[in-house]
Enzyme design. Structure first.
Site, PDB file in Angstrom:
ATOM      1  N   TRP A 185       0.821  -1.174  -0.163  1.00  0.00           N
ATOM      2  CA  TRP A 185      -0.043   0.134  -0.030  1.00  0.00           C
ATOM      3  C   TRP A 185       0.817   1.054  -0.182  1.00  0.00           C
ATOM      4  O   TRP A 185       0.337   2.373   0.349  1.00  0.00           O
ATOM      5  CB  TRP A 185      -0.838   0.075   1.235  1.00  0.00           C
ATOM      6  CG  TRP A 185      -0.578  -0.238   2.596  1.00  0.00           C
ATOM      7  CD1 TRP A 185      -0.136  -1.618   3.068  1.00  0.00           C
ATOM      8  CD2 TRP A 185      -0.036   0.729   3.623  1.00  0.00           C
ATOM      9  NE1 TRP A 185       0.288  -1.310   4.366  1.00  0.00           N
ATOM     10  CE2 TRP A 185       0.428  -0.059   4.640  1.00  0.00           C
ATOM     11  CE3 TRP A 185       0.155   2.016   3.600  1.00  0.00           C
ATOM     12  CZ2 TRP A 185       0.865   0.518   5.847  1.00  0.00           C
ATOM     13  CZ3 TRP A 185       0.572   2.726   4.588  1.00  0.00           C
ATOM     14  CH2 TRP A 185       1.089   1.932   5.919  1.00  0.00           C
ATOM     15  N   ASP A 240       2.529  -6.771  13.753  1.00  0.00           N
ATOM     16  CA  ASP A 240       2.181  -5.541  12.667  1.00  0.00           C
ATOM     17  C   ASP A 240       3.208  -4.729  12.155  1.00  0.00           C
ATOM     18  O   ASP A 240       2.920  -3.431  12.078  1.00  0.00           O
ATOM     19  CB  ASP A 240       0.888  -5.045  13.073  1.00  0.00           C
ATOM     20  CG  ASP A 240       0.262  -4.197  11.985  1.00  0.00           C
ATOM     21  OD1 ASP A 240       0.142  -4.366  10.749  1.00  0.00           O
ATOM     22  OD2 ASP A 240      -0.399  -3.039  12.297  1.00  0.00           O
TER      23      ASP A 240
END
Length: 565
Positions: free
Chosen positions: A248, A308
């Site tokens: 992204w 994450d």
């Protein structure tokens, strides 16, 4: 829809545009392959991080350390949106393009702020509830006469740069299923290259190239390999289908070796006990053939990630000399708190140095990261680790200055508690399997953020500017000896790039900045532009940081500011 070859149709459209209040950009110069290859020296700002190396550095000296105190606002624009504003102004000649949240694209005269046209992508039938981390957009790409935007409902839209007329649009994935596109596209040799986000929703990430003229898909490379592909055995059976790996952020291109570099995000679900193995190519930089998308090599920043620690952060191409040896390197400040220098020819680690408190990735062996098993959460175990999942640095881009040989890093100083939870995949729902809380880094007493300079030849800190508030804006360095970046309390800062001394701050802007500044020259005059518009992940996911009264009270509202002498 393809571009019409009819002069009469074009003339009619321009006439209709004028009647509706739009303006045609005059003297618009096509953005050719040659111009993109030489973008580093162009008077404009032709792509997301200025050039194919993602340097964020401009060779302009009009605004410099001696005269920067004379900067004044020359024009501004209020967008009307209250979400995060993350795009840099993209400038070709005297035409600027900038995007807003929810996929509005506006063209201005770059020197005066005169609006030329506006395009609003239709999101009326899209829920947007599954878009992770705010409904943002990070800008456009240019090629020929066209301007390209990726959208929250997974379209790539091509518009005519001078007029704003839609040339074509192509949807790459269904909307409302946890996927979106928020990045600025990258154009390489007539291909518009984009990546998908959605790692928090169990999407299988991919990078794809479209024909710039027609929108036809030319290749598609999944970031999570199938079992019969290289890397496929690093996943349990069937897990690749929901493996995450969002791509992204905008990639980087090495013209010398004809290699495309792209960062890959976190695996899904977050809880690593549910997917034993290294989980390639998550948390990695992958080197690809831009003609086919085929992967040449990879380097994984965090194997079997359970914190994450996305590997999407931009890779900047720069030549370094480390311990007496010259290297063609790519450097990246990773979410996991380590600053990496990697050989961009073969993918071998040159060095890795901590730039923030980092405990989960504890060291390196044979050039590969080692993680601390005691800091891996399970359903029955909560751990305290650093940095938080927001990272030592999140998406906000660094800049690398070839004059100072420094990388300028917007840094976050947080840790977290994190614990496993039960989870099952269901399309369109979060696929995490962990609960978490962001807290202050006990080893850092000076606030939530900082700007720091890192010597790319050594990986060591050269200077730091602490901030009580988080520092969530991108970096821009220039040949005038300056470093520009926006603050959360609503100022554009100009630092001395060598020393970190604050030389100038703008008057109060209407919101905190998470914007990416850019600079350009029109008729010999240099301009600097940046968005104010607080938002993004920090106020949504920031835990104790978001609850800090000073952070919670940062005003919102999108506002573009342009400064010059």
């Amino acid at each position: 829809m393809k571009r019409s070859a009819s002069l009469r149709q074009t003339t009619l459209f321009v006439a209709m545009l004028a009647l509706s209040g739009g303006v045609v950009a005059a003297d618009y110069a096509p953005v050719t392959d040659a111009r993109l290859g030489a973008a580093a020296t162009d008077n404009g700002w032709l792509m997301y991080r200025r050039d194919y190396t993602s340097s964020g550095y401009a060779p302009f000296e009009g605004i410099n350390t001696a005269n920067v105190t004379g900067l004044k606002q020359v024009w501004d624009y209020k967008t009307g949106f209250d979400q995060g504003h993350e795009a840099p102004p993209i400038v070709n000649g005297d035409t600027m393009f900038i995007t807003t949240p929810k996929n509005e694209l506006i063209a201005f005269q770059a020197s005066t702020g005169k609006q030329l046209w506006k395009y609003q992508h239709d999101l009326s039938k899209v829920g947007l509830k599954t878009v992770c981390c705010d409904v943002v957009n990070r800008g456009v790409a240019l090629y020929g006469n066209d301007v390209y935007m990726a959208t929250l409902d997974n379209y790539v839209v091509a518009l005519d740069g001078p007029t704003g007329k839609v040339v074509w649009k192509q949807q790459l994935a269904p909307s409302d299923k946890g996927t979106a596109m928020t990045l600025a596209p990258l154009v390489v040799k007539g291909k518009v290259i984009v990546g998908l986000s959605g790692g928090e929703y169990g999407a299988r990430g991919f990078i794809t190239a479209l024909d710039a003229k027609t929108g036809k898909t030319l290749w598609k490379q999944y970031t999570i390999p199938a079992p019969n592909e290289p890397g496929g055995k690093t996943w349990p059976k069937g897990a690749y289908k929901t493996g995450g790996g969002g791509a992204w952020l905008t990639g980087t291109y090495d013209t010398d070796t004809d290699t495309l570099f792209w960062g890959v995000g976190n695996p899904g679900p977050w809880l690593a006990t549910l997917r034993p193995g290294d989980n390639l190519y998550t948390d990695s930089v992958i080197a690809m053939n831009p003609a086919t998308g085929k992967i040449k090599w990879h380097y994984q920043y965090t194997p079997n990630d359970t914190w994450d620690y996305d590997g999407t952060n931009e890779t900047v191409l720069t030549d370094i000399t480390y311990e007496g040896t010259a290297h063609k390197a790519l450097v990246s400040a990773s979410r996991n708190g380590w600053f990496y220098a990697i050989d961009r020819v073969d993918g071998k680690l040159i060095y890795a140095k901590k730039f923030a408190t980092a405990t989960s990735v504890s060291g390196f062996k044979d050039g590969k990261p080692v993680t601390d098993p005691a800091l891996r959460p399970t359903v029955d175990k909560e751990v305290f680790t650093c940095p938080s999942f927001l990272g030592g640095k999140n998406w906000w881009p660094i800049s690398v200055d070839p004059q100072t040989h420094m990388a300028y890093v917007p840094t976050m100083h947080t840790c977290m508690t994190i614990k496993g939870a039960t989870v099952a995949y269901k399309a369109g729902l979060p696929f995490l399997g962990e609960t978490f809380k962001v807290v202050a880094d006990p080893a850092h007493k000076e606030g939530w953020g900082s700007v720091q300079a890192i010597d790319v030849n050594t990986g060591e800190q050269a200077w730091t500017h602490p901030s009580k508030l988080p520092w969530n804006s991108g970096m821009l360095s220039t040949a005038g000896g300056l470093l520009f970046s926006g603050s959360a309390d609503g100022h554009l800062y100009a630092f001395d790039a060598k020393t970190g001394k604050v030389l100038w701050t703008s008057p109060q802007m209407t919101s905190g900045s998470i914007g990416v500044p850019s600079t350009w020259v029109v008729d010999g005059k240099q301009y600097v532009g940046i968005y104010a518009g607080w938002g993004g992940a920090t106020p949504i996911w920031g835990g104790d940081m978001a609850k800090d009264e000073a952070v919670a009270n940062i005003p919102v509202g999108g506002h573009l500011y342009v400064f010059s002498l």
